[in-house]
Motif scaffolding. Structure first.
Motif, short mmCIF file in Angstrom:
data_model
loop_
_atom_site.label_atom_id
_atom_site.label_comp_id
_atom_site.label_asym_id
_atom_site.label_seq_id
_atom_site.Cartn_x
_atom_site.Cartn_y
_atom_site.Cartn_z
N SER A 174 0.82 -0.78 0.45
CA SER A 174 0.28 0.00 0.35
C SER A 174 0.75 0.82 0.09
O SER A 174 2.16 1.10 -0.42
CB SER A 174 -0.99 -0.36 1.17
N THR A 175 0.54 2.45 0.02
CA THR A 175 0.99 4.18 0.33
C THR A 175 0.49 4.74 1.27
O THR A 175 0.06 4.70 2.09
CB THR A 175 -0.30 4.56 -1.42
N ASP A 176 1.65 5.48 1.45
CA ASP A 176 1.64 6.27 2.66
C ASP A 176 0.69 7.41 2.08
O ASP A 176 -0.38 8.22 2.95
CB ASP A 176 2.72 7.06 2.44
N GLU A 216 3.26 7.78 -17.38
CA GLU A 216 2.09 9.14 -16.99
C GLU A 216 2.75 9.33 -15.90
O GLU A 216 2.28 10.88 -15.38
CB GLU A 216 0.84 8.04 -16.89
N LYS A 217 3.35 8.72 -15.29
CA LYS A 217 4.19 9.43 -13.31
C LYS A 217 5.36 10.36 -13.71
O LYS A 217 5.98 10.90 -14.99
CB LYS A 217 4.58 8.21 -13.23
N PHE A 218 5.37 11.45 -12.41
CA PHE A 218 6.23 12.62 -12.53
C PHE A 218 6.99 12.27 -13.08
O PHE A 218 7.14 13.37 -13.76
CB PHE A 218 5.43 13.35 -11.11
N GLU A 246 4.99 23.45 -5.20
CA GLU A 246 5.28 23.31 -3.71
C GLU A 246 4.96 21.74 -2.99
O GLU A 246 5.56 22.38 -1.89
CB GLU A 246 4.95 24.45 -3.09
N ASN A 247 4.64 21.27 -4.11
CA ASN A 247 4.22 20.02 -3.03
C ASN A 247 5.28 19.05 -3.42
O ASN A 247 5.89 19.30 -4.12
CB ASN A 247 3.53 19.31 -3.96
N VAL A 248 5.34 18.66 -1.77
CA VAL A 248 6.41 17.31 -1.12
C VAL A 248 5.96 16.32 -1.66
O VAL A 248 5.25 16.10 -0.96
CB VAL A 248 7.10 18.31 -0.31
N GLY A 293 -7.87 18.94 -5.70
CA GLY A 293 -7.73 18.35 -4.53
C GLY A 293 -6.73 17.64 -3.82
O GLY A 293 -6.18 17.10 -2.55
N HIS A 294 -5.31 18.21 -4.71
CA HIS A 294 -3.32 17.72 -4.56
C HIS A 294 -2.83 17.60 -3.52
O HIS A 294 -2.84 19.16 -2.52
CB HIS A 294 -3.25 19.16 -5.58
N ASP A 295 -2.35 16.50 -2.96
CA ASP A 295 -2.09 16.03 -1.50
C ASP A 295 -1.03 16.99 -1.77
O ASP A 295 0.38 17.20 -2.63
CB ASP A 295 -1.68 15.24 -1.41
O1 DAU Z 1 3.13 8.31 -1.97
C1 DAU Z 1 3.09 6.90 -3.25
C2 DAU Z 1 1.96 7.83 -4.64
O2 DAU Z 1 3.56 7.95 -4.86
C3 DAU Z 1 1.50 5.73 -5.13
O3 DAU Z 1 0.56 5.44 -4.37
C4 DAU Z 1 0.73 6.13 -6.29
O4 DAU Z 1 1.07 4.77 -7.11
C5 DAU Z 1 2.08 7.20 -7.40
O5 DAU Z 1 0.93 7.24 -8.36
C6 DAU Z 1 1.96 8.42 -6.22
O6 DAU Z 1 1.51 9.69 -6.00
P1 DAU Z 1 1.89 10.78 -6.69
O7 DAU Z 1 0.30 11.10 -7.37
O8 DAU Z 1 2.16 11.27 -5.40
O9 DAU Z 1 2.85 10.90 -8.10
P2 DAU Z 1 2.96 11.61 -9.95
O10 DAU Z 1 4.36 10.99 -10.00
O11 DAU Z 1 0.86 11.04 -9.95
O12 DAU Z 1 3.09 12.82 -8.90
C7 DAU Z 1 3.88 13.42 -7.69
C8 DAU Z 1 3.73 15.02 -8.20
O13 DAU Z 1 3.94 15.61 -8.92
C9 DAU Z 1 2.08 15.09 -7.64
O14 DAU Z 1 2.71 16.01 -6.61
C10 DAU Z 1 1.50 15.70 -8.78
C11 DAU Z 1 3.29 16.02 -9.84
N1 DAU Z 1 2.94 16.31 -10.79
C12 DAU Z 1 2.52 14.97 -10.96
C13 DAU Z 1 2.65 14.62 -13.25
C14 DAU Z 1 2.38 13.64 -13.89
C15 DAU Z 1 3.61 17.36 -11.85
O15 DAU Z 1 3.76 18.49 -11.47
N2 DAU Z 1 3.21 16.92 -13.15
C16 DAU Z 1 3.29 16.20 -13.67
O16 DAU Z 1 3.22 16.32 -14.99
#
Ligand code: DAU
Ligand code: NAD
Length: 332
Positions: free
Chosen positions: A120-122, A186-188, A209-211, A273-275
Motif C-alpha cells: 500500500s501507499t502513504d 504517466e508518472k511525474f 510546492e508539493n513535497v 484536491g492535490h495533496d
Molecule cells: O505516495 C505514493 C504514491 O505516489 C503512490 O501511491 C501512487 O501510486 C504513485 O502514483 C504516486 O502518487 P503521486 O500522485 O504522488 O505521483 P505522480 O507521479 O502522479 O505525481 C508526483 C507529484 O508530481 C504530484 O505532486 C503531482 C506532480 N506532477 C505530476 C505529473 C504527472 C506534476 O507536477 N506534473 C506532472 O506532469
C-alpha cells in the motif's frame, strides 16, 4: 525455497520486485497480471523460465485467484490501479481492482491458510502541511483524499479486518513515492524525462510546492522482502528513505542533469484536491527489522534513471503519445 505469487508483477514496482527476488533468493515466482494499459510483459523479458512464469488474468477473477493462491506459499499483492490523475477522471476501475481484487485475494488466502503481504501507499494518511515537523507513522489516522487513495485505504482496512476476524496471516506496507526504471510515462519523473528526450518542456502542476518523499524502487522492494521474511503477522510497516523534495526542485534537477536551463519548464493546471506533502517515519522498519536503504543520494539515483530512459526508448515509446493525449484533455 518458497513459491511466490506476485500480483501486478508486470507493473513498475512489481516487475522490479520480481527481478530483485529472482536475483537475491532461490524462490520461484508466478506473476498474475491483467496487463492493463499500465502493465507491460516486456518489463519481464529475459527472466529464467525454470523459476518464473506469467499468468495473464485479473485479481477480480475469483476462480483463477483461488487456484493460484492455493499453489503458492506466499502471495504479494502489488496489482492496483495506481494513478491519481486517472482516478479523478474515472474512479470505476479503481473500485474494482483495488477493492474487489483485494477482497478476492483475501478470501483465497483465508481459504487456503496462506501467507499474504499487502502493498500500500502513504497516501492513505492524507497529507501534511509544509511547515509541519510531523511525519507519517504506523499510528497516523487514515484520511485519504483521492479516489485512488481512498480505494487503497479501503483495501488496507479489508486486510486488517481479515486478520482480526479470520486470522489471516497478513502484513501491510505503506510506502512513499518510488522512482527508478520501468515506471510508466504517466508518472511525474518519467513523464518529464521522456518529454525532454522529445524536446518538450516539463510540466509542473500549480506552483510546484508539493513535497513527495522519494525512494528508489529497489529500496522499496528490499524492504518488502524483509517484511515477508521477518515481519510480525497483523502488523503494518511504513517504508521510506528520508527523500523529501518539492516538485519544483525535482524538475529543476532533471533539467540540470539533462543539460537544460533549470527554468525551462511550464506551470500547468493543478490536480484537484492535490495533496501538499507526504513524509514517512520508517523507524519501526529500521529498528525492528533492521532494514536500511541502499540509495542514499537522490541525485545519482535520478541520473541513473535518466540514463535508463535514454537507453530504453523501445520500452516507453509505445505508451508516450496516448498518455500525453489523455493529459491534453485536462490541460495538464
Ligand atoms: O505516495 C505514493 C504514491 O505516489 C503512490 O501511491 C501512487 O501510486 C504513485 O502514483 C504516486 O502518487 P503521486 O500522485 O504522488 O505521483 P505522480 O507521479 O502522479 O505525481 C508526483 C507529484 O508530481 C504530484 O505532486 C503531482 C506532480 N506532477 C505530476 C505529473 C504527472 C506534476 O507536477 N506534473 C506532472 O506532469
Ligand atoms: P503500476 O500501475 O505501474 O502497475 C500496476 C500493475 O497492476 C500493472 O502491471 C497492471 O497491469 C496490473 N493490474 C491492474 N489491474 C489489475 C487487475 N485487475 N488484475 C491483475 N493485474 C492488474 O503500479 P505501481 O506504481 O507499480 O504500483 C504497484 C503497487 O504499489 C500499487 O498497489 C500501488 O498502490 C503501490 N504503491 C505505489 C507507489 C509508487 O510510487 N508508484 C508507492 C507506494 C505504493
Amino acid at each position: 525455497m518458497s513459491s511466490l505469487l506476485v500480483t501486478g508483477g508486470a507493473g513498475f514496482i512489481g516487475s522490479n520486485f520480481v527481478r530483485h527476488v529472482l536475483a537475491t533468493t532461490d524462490h520461484n515466482v508466478t506473476v498474475l497480471d491483467a496487463i492493463t494499459y499500465a502493465g507491460n510483459a516486456a518489463s519481464l523479458d529475459g527472466l529464467p523460465e525454470d523459476r518464473f512464469r506469467l499468468v495473464v488474468g485479473s485479481v477480480c477473477d475469483a476462480d483463477l485467484v483461488n487456484d493460484l493462491v492455493a499453489d503458492h506459499d506466499v502471495t504479494v499483492h502489488f496489482a492496483a490501479e495506481s494513478h491519481n490523475d486517472n482516478s479523478l477522471n474515472d474512479p470505476s476501475p479503481f473500485i474494482q481492482t483495488n477493492l474487489v481484487g483485494t477482497y478476492e485475494l483475501l478470501q483465497a488466502v483465508r481459504r487456503h491458510d496462506k501467507r499474504y503481504h499487502h502493498i500500500s501507499t502513504d497516501e492513505v494518511y492524507s497529507d501534511l502541511e509544509l511547515d509541519d515537523p510531523a511525519k507519517f507513522t504506523e499510528n497516523t489516522p487514515y484520511n485519504p483524499s483521492s479516489p485512488y487513495s481512498s480505494t487503497k485505504a479501503g483495501s488496507d482496512l479489508l486486510v486488517r479486518a481479515w486478520v482480526r476476524s479470520f486470522g489471516v496471516q497478513a502484513t501491510i506496507s505503506n510506502c512513499s513515492n518510488n522512482y527508478g526504471p520501468y515506471q510508466h510515462v504517466e508518472k511525474f519523473i518519467p513523464r518529464q524525462i521522456t518529454g525532454l528526450i522529445d524536446g518538450v518542456r516539463p510540466k509542473l502542476y500549480g506552483a510546484g510546492e508539493n513535497v513527495r518523499d522519494w525512494i528508489h524502487v529497489d529500496d522499496h522492494n528490499s524492504a518488502v522482502l524483509r517484511i515477508i521474511d521477518d515481519g510480525v503477522i497483523g502488523e503494518t510497516y511504513l517504508i521510506g528513505a528520508d527523500g523529501e523534495m518539492n516538485n519544483k526542485s525535482v524538475i529543476e534537477l532533471i533539467l540540470e542533469l539533462m543539460d537544460q536551463p533549470t527554468d525551462a519548464y511550464d506551470h500547468v493546471n493543478d490536480r484537484p484536491g492535490h495533496d501538499m506533502r507526504y513524509a514517512i517515519d520508517a523507524t519501526r522498519l529500521r529498528t525492528e527489522l533492521g532494514w536500511t536503504p541502499t540509495y542514499r543520494d537522490f541525485r545519482s539515483g535520478l541520473a541513473a534513471t535518466i540514463d535508463w530512459y535514454r537507453a530504453n526508448e523501445d520500452w516507453w515509446r509505445p505508451m508516450k503519445a496516448a498518455t500525453e493525449a489523455k493529459y491534453a484533455k485536462t490541460g495538464q
